[in-house]
Design an enzyme around this catalytic site. Structure first.
Site, PDB file in Angstrom:
ATOM      1  N   LYS A  41     -23.541 -41.192 -43.250  1.00 28.81           N
ATOM      2  CA  LYS A  41     -23.447 -41.666 -41.661  1.00 28.81           C
ATOM      3  C   LYS A  41     -22.182 -42.460 -41.547  1.00 28.81           C
ATOM      4  O   LYS A  41     -21.908 -42.994 -42.460  1.00 28.81           O
ATOM      5  CB  LYS A  41     -24.616 -42.429 -41.086  1.00 28.81           C
ATOM      6  CG  LYS A  41     -24.931 -42.440 -39.747  1.00 28.81           C
ATOM      7  CD  LYS A  41     -25.531 -41.378 -39.531  1.00 28.81           C
ATOM      8  CE  LYS A  41     -26.106 -41.116 -37.898  1.00 28.81           C
ATOM      9  NZ  LYS A  41     -26.934 -40.305 -37.736  1.00 28.81           N
TER      10      LYS A  41
HETATM   11  N1  GLU Z   1     -26.093 -37.648 -35.352  1.00 28.42           N
HETATM   12  C1  GLU Z   1     -27.355 -36.485 -35.817  1.00 28.42           C
HETATM   13  C2  GLU Z   1     -28.480 -36.971 -36.355  1.00 28.42           C
HETATM   14  O1  GLU Z   1     -28.872 -38.124 -36.626  1.00 28.42           O
HETATM   15  C3  GLU Z   1     -26.641 -35.175 -35.963  1.00 28.42           C
HETATM   16  C4  GLU Z   1     -26.055 -35.211 -37.272  1.00 28.42           C
HETATM   17  C5  GLU Z   1     -25.094 -33.916 -37.824  1.00 28.42           C
HETATM   18  O2  GLU Z   1     -25.223 -33.240 -36.742  1.00 28.42           O
HETATM   19  O3  GLU Z   1     -24.579 -33.892 -38.699  1.00 28.42           O
HETATM   20  O4  GLU Z   1     -29.137 -35.797 -36.907  1.00 28.42           O
END
Ligand code: GLU
Length: 427
Positions: A116
């Site tokens: 993240k």
């Molecule tokens: N931000 C989204 C999540 O928390 C998607 C992450 C992604 O598609 O890599 O799952």
């Protein structure tokens, strides 16, 4: 006490998301029989990256911003996870979200680890040109970490397809050729996937339907749903549920909430939000606060805003029989205890909101193969993975006699631990 338990501030904040992630991990890991060394290893983020960088505002002044990218794990594959632009971003939040991505990808069977990132910024305070400069500079600071085979960012709170397009362009300009697979959640005209925008919200509702069936709660038009958060997740969940005949009685965002016992006309609410920037003031419903939405009269509560919303304080007053987590980490461990005691069925984030990363995976595969699917194919495959993951979690919950969160986490942790065991420790 391990280092991983120390909040980056040095303080033990009760609702610190990383403390929540670690507490959930401990709850699940104690049901598993594998080496202590692996249990310990999986608590730590693999790498943490902090960058401070300048951005020129439109008035010519230069301001400093701070950004992060945390890779929690790369055991099952390249790390995957979104980028968040928010003033609430800090290292502990990013660590927690990265860890949840590891479990989410493992639970639904994607060949990814978890990551993240985020920048401490209120995106609405920047002009489009400023947002583009901030994004391009942050993307170039991330260059040592990201690539289609090592770490693939995506949208999250405060970012969107346009932000992904700027990152894709910055990366491509640097290496000298176009690399669509560097990010997912891009606009379709530069290699994005059909259905990616709607995927998280749609996945939430697919999972809600499985849970309703398990709880014998139907037909759809008798089920009243309240949705906290009307961003990418909440608004698409509301639209899809509405199209299936569910009654959306409440919706909210940062401006406040609206309630209508007869059900909201979601198309009209979306049009109103488009026009005014928020749900507040929508004429055909009563005003409620975000806190009132959590305890409003409904059958299903979908927290789709941010972490730490359902706490020991409000959990005793929640009236829903089912909670489906659209957001990451909306429920504290203390609130989980209350819901378990009260027999309220909680479908955890890493299962309920996995639809986003599932279609991100499809997007990455399509980009790598330069072969694109139609939306029916995307939705068919999404549905297959979501339903299969629900059954797997439900079976684990029954086998271990645990709640759905513990079951989802332990299924995921077991998969990552097995891979660690097979790969062995380097050197
Ligand atoms: N931000 C989204 C999540 O928390 C998607 C992450 C992604 O598609 O890599 O799952």
């Amino acid at each position: 006490m391990v280092v991983a338990y120390q909040a980056s501030t040095g303080q033990q904040k009760i609702d610190n998301p990383y403390q929540i992630a670690l507490a959930q991990y401990d709850r699940a890991a104690k049901h598993l029989n594998f080496e202590e060394s692996i249990k310990e290893y999986l608590k730590y983020p693999q790498r943490e990256f902090t960058v401070n960088f300048p951005v020129r505002r439109d008035n010519g002044q230069v301001e400093m911003f701070t950004g992060y990218r945390v890779h929690h794990s790369t055991v099952l594959g390249p790390s995957k996870g979104g980028l968040r632009y928010s003033l609430a971003v800090d290292l502990d939040e990013v660590r927690a979200l990265a860890m949840w991505m590891t479990w989410k990808c493992a639970l639904v069977g994607l060949p990814y680890g978890g990551a993240k990132g985020g920048v401490v910024v209120e995106p609405k305070s920047l002009t489009t040109a400023e947002l583009e400069r901030l994004t391009r500079r942050y993307a170039s600071e991330l260059l040592p970490l990201i690539s289609p085979h090592s770490d693939i960012p995506a949208p999250d709170m405060g970012t969107n397809a346009q932000v992904m397009a700027w990152i894709m362009d910055t990366y491509s300009m640097t290496v000298g050729y176009s690399v669509p697979a560097i990010v997912t959640g891009k606009p379709i005209n530069i290699g994005g996937s059909q259905g990616r925008n709607e995927a998280t919200g749609r996945g939430v509702i697919i999972i809600m339907e499985e849970a309703l069936q398990q709880l014998n709660m139907y037909p759809a038009n008798d089920v009243r749903v309240a949705i906290q958060g009307f961003g990418n997740v909440g608004s698409h969940a509301a639209a899809y549920a509405h199209s299936l005949g569910y009654k959306i009685v409440a919706a909210s965002d940062v401006t406040g909430g609206v309630y209508s016992a007869n059900g909201l006309d979601i198309d009209k609410v979306r049009a109103y939000v488009q026009e005014t920037g928020g749900v507040r003031g929508y004429p055909e419903a009563d005003y409620i606060t975000n806190e009132e939405l959590i305890t409003c009269d409904c059958d299903v509560l979908v927290p789709a805003a941010m972490e730490g919303q359902l706490t020991e304080r409000n959990a005793p007053h929640v009236r829903a029989k089912l909670i489906v987590e659209g957001a990451n980490g909306p429920t504290t461990p203390g609130a989980d205890d209350v819901f378990n005691d009260r027999g309220i069925h909680v479908v955890p984030d890493i299962l309920a909101n996995a639809g986003g990363v599932v279609v991100s995976y499809f997007e990455w595969v399509q980009d790598l193969q330069s072969f694109f699917w139609d939306v029916d194919e995307v939705y068919r495959q999404l549905e297959r993975i979501m339903r299969k993951s629900y059954y797997a979690t439900e079976n684990t919950a029954e086998a271990h006699n645990v709640d759905m969160r513990t079951a989802a986490q332990l299924t995921a942790i077991q998969r990552v631990a097995d891979a660690v065991k097979t790969r062995g420790f380097y050197p």
